[in-house]
Design a protein around this motif. Structure first.
Motif: not given
Length: 760
Positions: A675-684
């Motif tokens: 969830k943190n990585l996705i919030l940083m703009g990375k591909d799901p």
């Protein structure tokens, strides 16, 4: 003078009971503790005063402790302490295998003594005792208390090694990055015990201390994880990456992690095969339920068994004693026998026998030696053929202090009409006797006891101004005697009993002519107002809820739940009178109540865990995805119980409740990081794969450390270990299966959810 109308004899009272110890006549004293008293303290206090009592006994007398329930408790508690120490060592070894540093391992392991000592202090304030359950809870906690420290130190280590941050920055950022995940993990583990702690009844009393110990250790472990662990990493966490063996080990783990990463990416693209396999395995695992079996508590081998004897009605005490001597000689011939205690004329209700009194009854309790090659059940099977040659009803069963004085198998046959109940009970007795798994059986209805009935003639009583109570008193005075006064000599008192000679008691003509005097001082003979009849009747009568009842009870050599299911099915197929009710009692009744309470606690625990995660993630869907790990653990739980030969009982069900708060932790780690990585703009998809791979090490560390901490209990070596082993087996097997499947199912479910959200 008195001797002109009566014979005065200086004798002893009629002997109705006898006790024997190791083949010699004795006086038996049973000491029962109060409900709120500590068994070990009571026994220790009794043993302190025994030497003083021994001094005041006549020469040649000796006090022998025949049965001591505290021995099993002491051995069991010492065994748990030993397992606790082993669990700490195993957990430390597992952590060192992943951290490659003695300093790092000690930092994490420091949470164990701090949490355990702090828990003991809180338990002392709460006025808990150190018993089998509270100490078992401490042992189970060993792998759990390091959970938060493992996740925090691993993330700090990652920041220092991969992101090249300073020790202070890495400690701060690493701890804060996983704070929400670690907090959610420990909170879920704590809330699962709230239903148990506040539950009344048997389960609440049994597991309250167990649950509170888990809560205390989790709170202290969480505090240590966020305070002491980050601080110590700044001083003692060293980078051992330049050592050759560490480099080689890291290469091996990197290959393993990359292999998992590749497998996960393939699974995310083509998940149908594994999903289909899981969809088959979950329902298929329920096929094992009948093979596993249900019972209240696993029977422990405490090195004691008892023989209950019921001879033909009318058997005198001397004949019963001769039979007891025969059995004692046979029991004493076994080299495993240490002590024998026999009661003649009385049976204390217990595992297989209805409590009763009379000269035809006897009970033999046998204590076996501590060091022996044969188990108690094996010795019982060896002695059964000999007991079968003795006339009468003789049952033998293994003694266990956890039986609470009741019988594993206890069934009440009750109804309005006594004759119908009696006849039906005989049919039910035969049904139960032929049921596989029933090893010994007895009934409270024992017909054939010789009786002399004095049937009063009510019209004659009224005409002669007499009452039935007056007739009863005359009969009692003649047959049993009355004590009108006492003879005092010094400090001693002696009953003066007035009765007729023993020979006359069996002469009907004498009894018929007993004098009866009314209030007008007119004398009559007994045959004028009563009729004497000889008959036979039951040795005892019972009532259940104010209705005539017969109790059938015994022991089983299969899980009680399996045996009861077979009995219910057979009784249902029989055409019994509709007015007769068959009621399950004893351990079967307690098992039903305990299972209902535990299933309710399990449902409430699942709900509370879900609500905690919903508040933590601020979402209703994400916690639901994480809860998907629970069905995955069912596969491992049932398979583990089946392979190890354990049953579903209150301890294995308690293990499942413990598991509810543990298995969700892996899902929390993966989803929180993704969830943190996705919030940083990375591909799901990249975020889910990276989160799963980066969290692989802490997931494996926590899973294996928990497994290592519970392994000593699961091995069931030592006194009382068989009680706790089903709980440890449930946790270990469920944890391993859920971890293995969680590494694939949770990423898939979360990716599916994220893609749906992104489309919207």
């Amino acid at each position: 003078r008195l001797d002109s109308i009566a014979k005065v004899v200086d004798t002893s009272a009629e002997i109705r009971y006898k006790t024997r110890t190791n083949g010699k006549e004795s006086v038996g004293v049973i000491i029962q503790k109060q409900p709120d008293a500590n068994t070990i303290e009571v026994v220790d206090n009794v043993k302190k005063v025994l030497p003083e009592i021994q001094k005041n006994l006549p020469a040649g007398s000796k006090i022998t402790i025949v049965l001591d329930n505290s021995e099993f408790i002491r051995d069991s508690v010492n065994d748990v302490w030993h397992k606790l120490f082993i669990a700490v060592i195993l957990t430390g070894i597992i952590l060192f295998a992943f951290l490659y540093s003695l300093g790092s391992t000690l930092i994490v392991c420091l949470a164990i003594p701090i949490s355990l000592v702090g828990t003991l202090f809180l338990a002392y304030i709460s006025r808990f005792t150190l018993n089998i359950l509270s100490l078992s809870s401490l042992t189970l906690s060993v792998g759990i208390v390091v959970d938060s420290s493992i996740v925090i130190i691993e993330n700090i280590y990652r920041h220092r090694r991969e992101l090249k941050e300073s020790p202070e920055i890495a400690a701060e950022k690493g701890a804060m990055e996983v704070s929400s995940a670690v907090t959610a993990t420990m909170l879920t583990h704590m809330v699962v015990f709230l239903p148990i702690v506040f539950m009344s009844g048997l389960i609440g009393q049994f597991f309250k201390e167990f649950g509170m110990v888990q809560v205390y250790t989790s709170l202290l472990a969480l505090a240590v994880g966020f305070t002491l662990t980050p601080m110590l990493t700044t001083k003692f966490l060293k980078d051992t990456g330049d050592k050759p063996w560490v480099i080689k080990a890291e290469e091996q783990f990197d290959r393993f992690k990359n292999g998992y990463k590749q497998a996960l990416m393939k699974f995310l693209k083509k998940p149908k095969a594994i999903l289909a396999l899981i969809a088959i395995l979950i329902p298929a695992s329920f096929i094992l339920l009948p093979l596993i079996g249900f019972e209240m508590i696993t029977k422990t081998d405490e090195g004691m068994y008892q023989v209950s004897i019921r001879l033909a009605p009318g058997t005198n005490l001397a004949k019963t004693e001769d039979i007891v001597k025969q059995i004692e000689n046979k029991v004493a011939s076994y080299p495993e026998t240490e002590r024998i205690f026999s009661t003649i004329g009385k049976i204390v209700g217990g595992t297989t026998s209805i409590g009763a009194e009379g000269p035809e009854y006897a009970q033999i309790q046998v204590k076996l030696k501590e060091k022996r090659e044969k188990s108690t059940s094996e010795i019982i099977e060896e002695i059964k053929p000999f007991l079968a040659t003795i006339p009468g009803t003789i049952t033998v069963s293994q003694y266990t202090s956890m039986s609470r004085g009741g019988s594993p198998l206890q069934i009440y046959v009750t109804g309005e009409d006594e004759n119908t109940v009696t006849k039906t009970s005989q049919r039910v007795f035969e049904i139960i006797k032929q049921t596989p798994g029933v090893s010994t059986i007895d009934t409270s209805y024992h017909p054939g006891k010789p009786e002399i009935n004095f049937v009063v003639k009510r019209e004659q009583l009224a005409e002669n101004n007499l009452s039935s109570s007056q007739v009863a008193m005359i009969c009692r005075a003649a047959l049993e005697g009355i004590v009108p006064t006492k003879f005092r000599q010094g400090e001693n008192e002696y009953d003066i009993r007035v009765t007729i000679p023993e020979k006359m008691k069996k002469d009907h003509k004498i009894l018929e002519n007993l004098p009866v005097v009314n209030s007008m001082q007119n004398m009559f003979v007994l045959k004028q107002v009563a009729e004497i009849k000889e008959s036979t009747g039951p040795t005892m009568k019972e009532r259940y809820n104010r209705r005539p009842s017969v109790t059938i009870q015994g022991d089983v050599n299969k899980p009680l739940g399996t045996v009861l299911s077979s009995i219910k099915a057979k009784i249902k197929s029989e055409k019994l009178p509709p007015e007769v009710k068959i009621i399950i009692g004893g351990e079967g009744e307690r098992m039903g109540e305990a299972f209902r309470d535990l299933f309710l606690a399990l449902l409430l625990s699942v709900l509370l865990v879900y609500l905690v995660m919903a508040a933590q993630f601020e979402s209703w869907i994400e916690p639901f995805i994480i809860m998907g790990t629970l069905p995955l653990s069912i596969i491992g739980i049932l398979t583990g119980l089946f392979l190890t030969g354990k049953t579903i009982n209150i301890f294995s069900l308690m293990g499942i409740i413990v598991l509810v708060g543990i298995v969700v932790s892996n899902g929390i780690l993966i989803i929180n990081f993704a969830k943190n990585l996705i919030l940083m703009g990375k591909d799901p998809e990249e975020s889910v794969v990276e989160a799963s791979a980066s969290r692989l090490r802490p997931i494996l560390m926590t899973t294996l450390s928990m497994t290592g901490g519970m392994l000593p209990l699961a091995l069931a070596v030592g006194k009382g270990s068989v009680l706790k082993a089903p709980m440890a087996v449930s946790v270990i097997s469920g944890l391993l299966s859920s971890t293995l499947l969680t590494l694939f199912i949770i990423p898939l479910a979360y990716l599916f959810y994220v893609k749906k959200v992104h489309k919207k």
